[in-house]
Design a protein around this motif. Structure first.
Motif, PDB file in Angstrom:
ATOM      1  N   THR A  68      -4.981  13.500  17.151  1.00 51.46           N
ATOM      2  CA  THR A  68      -3.766  12.888  16.611  1.00 51.46           C
ATOM      3  C   THR A  68      -3.987  12.512  15.153  1.00 51.46           C
ATOM      4  N   ILE A  69      -2.923  12.545  14.386  1.00 51.24           N
ATOM      5  CA  ILE A  69      -2.933  12.030  13.020  1.00 51.24           C
ATOM      6  C   ILE A  69      -1.917  10.895  12.977  1.00 51.24           C
ATOM      7  N   VAL A  70      -2.364   9.729  12.587  1.00 55.62           N
ATOM      8  CA  VAL A  70      -1.491   8.556  12.529  1.00 55.62           C
ATOM      9  C   VAL A  70      -1.404   8.083  11.087  1.00 55.62           C
ATOM     10  N   ILE A  71      -0.190   8.007  10.565  1.00 52.08           N
ATOM     11  CA  ILE A  71       0.035   7.477   9.221  1.00 52.08           C
ATOM     12  C   ILE A  71       0.620   6.092   9.391  1.00 52.08           C
ATOM     13  N   GLU A  72      -0.155   5.082   9.017  1.00 55.16           N
ATOM     14  CA  GLU A  72       0.283   3.703   9.207  1.00 55.16           C
ATOM     15  C   GLU A  72       0.880   3.159   7.919  1.00 55.16           C
ATOM     16  N   GLY A  73       1.765   2.213   8.074  1.00 52.64           N
ATOM     17  CA  GLY A  73       2.355   1.574   6.903  1.00 52.64           C
ATOM     18  C   GLY A  73       3.745   1.058   7.209  1.00 52.64           C
ATOM     19  N   SER A  74       3.938  -0.230   7.040  1.00 49.93           N
ATOM     20  CA  SER A  74       5.252  -0.833   7.258  1.00 49.93           C
ATOM     21  C   SER A  74       6.067  -0.727   5.978  1.00 49.93           C
ATOM     22  N   PRO A  75       7.396  -0.904   6.055  1.00 51.02           N
ATOM     23  CA  PRO A  75       8.211  -0.893   4.833  1.00 51.02           C
ATOM     24  C   PRO A  75       7.655  -1.858   3.799  1.00 51.02           C
ATOM     25  N   GLY A  76       7.570  -1.420   2.568  1.00 55.76           N
ATOM     26  CA  GLY A  76       6.988  -2.235   1.519  1.00 55.76           C
ATOM     27  C   GLY A  76       5.499  -2.052   1.372  1.00 55.76           C
ATOM     28  N   SER A  77       4.907  -1.195   2.238  1.00 53.25           N
ATOM     29  CA  SER A  77       3.476  -0.931   2.158  1.00 53.25           C
ATOM     30  C   SER A  77       3.134  -0.274   0.828  1.00 53.25           C
ATOM     31  N   ALA A  78       1.924  -0.529   0.378  1.00 53.95           N
ATOM     32  CA  ALA A  78       1.491   0.041  -0.895  1.00 53.95           C
ATOM     33  C   ALA A  78       1.041   1.487  -0.741  1.00 53.95           C
ATOM     34  N   SER A  79       0.979   1.987   0.498  1.00 51.60           N
ATOM     35  CA  SER A  79       0.513   3.351   0.732  1.00 51.60           C
ATOM     36  C   SER A  79       1.560   4.353   0.259  1.00 51.60           C
ATOM     37  N   PRO A  80       1.235   5.172  -0.749  1.00 48.35           N
ATOM     38  CA  PRO A  80       2.225   6.161  -1.210  1.00 48.35           C
ATOM     39  C   PRO A  80       2.524   7.196  -0.149  1.00 48.35           C
ATOM     40  N   GLU A  81       1.508   7.575   0.662  1.00 51.15           N
ATOM     41  CA  GLU A  81       1.746   8.569   1.704  1.00 51.15           C
ATOM     42  C   GLU A  81       2.779   8.069   2.705  1.00 51.15           C
ATOM     43  N   ALA A  82       2.635   6.810   3.135  1.00 48.94           N
ATOM     44  CA  ALA A  82       3.592   6.261   4.104  1.00 48.94           C
ATOM     45  C   ALA A  82       4.985   6.191   3.496  1.00 48.94           C
ATOM     46  N   ASP A  83       5.079   5.845   2.222  1.00 52.31           N
ATOM     47  CA  ASP A  83       6.383   5.765   1.563  1.00 52.31           C
ATOM     48  C   ASP A  83       7.029   7.136   1.462  1.00 52.31           C
ATOM     49  N   TRP A  84       6.232   8.147   1.099  1.00 49.55           N
ATOM     50  CA  TRP A  84       6.777   9.515   1.018  1.00 49.55           C
ATOM     51  C   TRP A  84       7.287   9.969   2.374  1.00 49.55           C
ATOM     52  N   MET A  85       6.535   9.659   3.416  1.00 45.77           N
ATOM     53  CA  MET A  85       6.925  10.123   4.746  1.00 45.77           C
ATOM     54  C   MET A  85       8.179   9.392   5.233  1.00 45.77           C
ATOM     55  N   ARG A  86       8.286   8.104   4.937  1.00 43.27           N
ATOM     56  CA  ARG A  86       9.518   7.378   5.306  1.00 43.27           C
ATOM     57  C   ARG A  86      10.716   7.989   4.586  1.00 43.27           C
ATOM     58  N   SER A  87      10.543   8.318   3.300  1.00 42.16           N
ATOM     59  CA  SER A  87      11.646   8.906   2.534  1.00 42.16           C
ATOM     60  C   SER A  87      12.043  10.263   3.104  1.00 42.16           C
ATOM     61  N   THR A  88      11.048  11.065   3.480  1.00 38.59           N
ATOM     62  CA  THR A  88      11.340  12.374   4.053  1.00 38.59           C
ATOM     63  C   THR A  88      12.063  12.232   5.386  1.00 38.59           C
ATOM     64  N   LEU A  89      11.619  11.291   6.218  1.00 43.00           N
ATOM     65  CA  LEU A  89      12.285  11.057   7.502  1.00 43.00           C
ATOM     66  C   LEU A  89      13.720  10.591   7.305  1.00 43.00           C
TER      67      LEU A  89
END
Length: 255
Positions: A68-89
């Protein structure tokens, strides 16, 4: 879930979970559907998709990925990967709410991007993404060599010609390639050609002699001998075999 294993999604441990393929779907098209199930609790929206990799390089990559690949990060997280993935979703959901002309193509492309973002995140964060075949791809010189072979397997590559492409001496290049990739460079070239050949045999209805010429072999016989050594069966037998039953030699797996 890079390897497609069956799995459970539960709101809490012990909750019964029905088989998803036995539930009723509202089909928006032959490729997209909405599933509504349960009730009585807080609603949860899940976007699910299936991606199939056909190119040999992609199959090499998938073989190295974890369960499994898990990308963690709540809204406002500093993780750019999580932010990109939220935007794509969010873009995928917006397209799905009102499927306009070209919407299915947009969703498909965004899903491809989502998968690439997830894999990039794993490669950057997991030590396993920095070694072996993946680590070699990221090396400025050896990665360039591998890319050249991937793009043009028909070229009459040799240790000397590939060393020239990296501005290294023949001996230093050969040693560096073997150290990072785990096998000699010409063994890698042959293995890559056989992976490409296997892909073409599965998808391209052309004579074996044409495939042999595409890969730089002087004759169909020379290609067939090399293919059988690498894969274990003849090209004709590989073409007739269903993809899920074809026996691929372990030598075709990435180092």
């Amino acid at each position: 879930m890079p390897h497609g294993q069956g799995h459970l999604l539960l709101s809490e441990p012990g909750v019964p979970a029905p088989r998803v393929d036995g539930l009723a779907y509202d089909y928006a098209s032959d490729r997209y559907a909405i599933l509504r199930h349960g009730g009585g609790g807080a609603p949860t929206s899940i976007v699910c998709g299936t991606v199939r990799f056909g190119h040999p390089a992609a199959r090499n990559l998938v073989a190295l990925l974890p369960r499994t690949i898990v990308i963690e990060g709540s809204p406002g997280s500093a993780s750019p990967e999580a932010d990109w993935m939220r935007s794509t979703l969010r873009l995928i959901v917006a397209e799905r709410r009102q499927l306009r002309p070209g919407g299915e193509e947009v969703i498909t492309r965004l899903s491809d991007i989502l998968v690439i973002q997830a894999i990039r995140s794993w490669i950057a964060d997991d030590p396993a993404g920095q070694t072996g075949w993946l680590g070699a791809l990221q090396d400025p010189r050896i990665g360039r060599t591998m890319s050249l072979v991937h793009r043009d397997p028909a070229q009459p590559w040799s240790v000397a010609s590939l060393a020239r492409e990296t501005a290294m001496s023949r001996s230093a290049f050969a040693a560096r390639f073997t150290e990072l990739v785990g096998e000699p460079v010409m063994a890698y070239v042959t293995r890559w050609r056989m992976q490409v050949a296997l892909d073409w045999l599965r998808t391209d209805d052309v004579p074996v002699a044409v495939l042999a010429a595409r890969l730089g072999y002087a004759s169909e016989a020379a290609f067939s001998r090399a293919f059988k050594r690498a894969v274990g069966i003849s090209p004709g037998a590989a073409r007739r075999s269903p993809p899920d039953t074809l026996r691929e030699s372990p030598h075709l797996a990435p180092a």
